[in-house]
Design an enzyme around this catalytic site. Structure first.
Site, PDB file in Angstrom:
ATOM      1  N   CYS A  79      32.686  44.668  34.830  1.00 18.77           N
ATOM      2  CA  CYS A  79      31.825  44.968  33.688  1.00 18.77           C
ATOM      3  C   CYS A  79      31.696  43.734  32.784  1.00 18.77           C
ATOM      4  CB  CYS A  79      32.322  46.213  32.951  1.00 18.77           C
ATOM      5  SG  CYS A  79      31.072  46.936  31.859  1.00 18.77           S
ATOM      6  N   HIS A 170      33.555  50.052  36.378  1.00 17.16           N
ATOM      7  CA  HIS A 170      34.988  50.018  36.072  1.00 17.16           C
ATOM      8  C   HIS A 170      35.782  50.681  37.199  1.00 17.16           C
ATOM      9  CE1 HIS A 170      34.875  48.737  31.813  1.00 17.16           C
ATOM     10  NE2 HIS A 170      33.666  49.261  31.849  1.00 17.16           N
ATOM     11  N   GLU A 172      38.842  50.475  37.760  1.00 17.88           N
ATOM     12  CA  GLU A 172      40.181  50.820  37.273  1.00 17.88           C
ATOM     13  C   GLU A 172      40.234  52.172  36.563  1.00 17.88           C
ATOM     14  OE1 GLU A 172      38.161  49.101  33.688  1.00 17.88           O
ATOM     15  OE2 GLU A 172      38.058  48.786  35.852  1.00 17.88           O
TER      16      GLU A 172
END
Length: 192
Positions: A79, A170, A172
């Site tokens: 990002c 994202h 994660e």
């Protein structure tokens, strides 16, 4: 065991640490330039790219990060981290690090309230990866030696150029660690 750093100035640091550790690698939160010598690869997390740049300037990270790249160590921008890595940013005269031969457009999927999740086919990673898009950029164009890994609605959302990996979303923020594992494998390859 490979050591993966997460630039800890701003952004989704904890979540990346969790993902790295879930993949069996050692995570190191990088808050000081000197720590860069202790790691084999670096994740530049999502957050806010302008704020991140200010903090990188304030703490003297720009040149050391460029040196880290010159040493051939892998870097993964997610990002805002993708924006930090990009050679060109639409609407801006200067890049942040300018390491990856891509042009990015900030917030190209809308503002915070337009955040969404989408199933992505990511070359070399998964055919069914759920990407979390929050004020996400996209890659407008890539250089000749950049491999496009994923698109969403005809926009490039993941790419790799040698030691550099970048994505608009994202990875994660889910329990699916395959994108992080892909990066860890890139790091392992450079150590062999």
């Amino acid at each position: 065991m490979v050591k993966i750093g997460v630039l800890g100035l701003q952004g989704a640091v904890r979540e990346h640490v969790r993902s790295i550790e879930a993949c069996g690698a050692e995570a190191v939160v990088i808050k000081k330039v000197e720590q860069l010598t202790q790691i084999d690869g670096l994740i530049i997390p999502g957050g806010e790219s302008t704020t991140m740049r200010r903090l990188m300037d304030k703490y003297g990270f720009i040149e050391p990060l460029k040196q880290f790249a010159r040493e051939g160590k892998p870097m993964f921008g997610t990002c805002a981290g993708l924006i930090i890595l990009a050679k060109k940013i639409v609407g801006y005269d200067e890049p942040h690090l300018g390491l990856m031969d891509i042009t990015v457009e900030r917030n190209s999927f809308g503002r915070q309230r337009e955040s969404f999740e989408a199933s992505l086919a990511i070359k070399g990673v998964a055919d069914d990866f759920i990407g979390v898009f929050i004020r996400a950029p996209h890659i407008v164009s890539v250089g000749a030696d950049v491999d496009v890994l994923a698109t969403y609605e005809d926009r490039i959302v993941a790419a790799r150029q040698g030691q550099f990996l970048g994505c608009s979303f994202h990875p994660e923020l889910t329990d699916d660690h395959r994108m992080t594992q892909y990066f860890i494998n890139m790091v392992k390859e450079t150590k062999e």
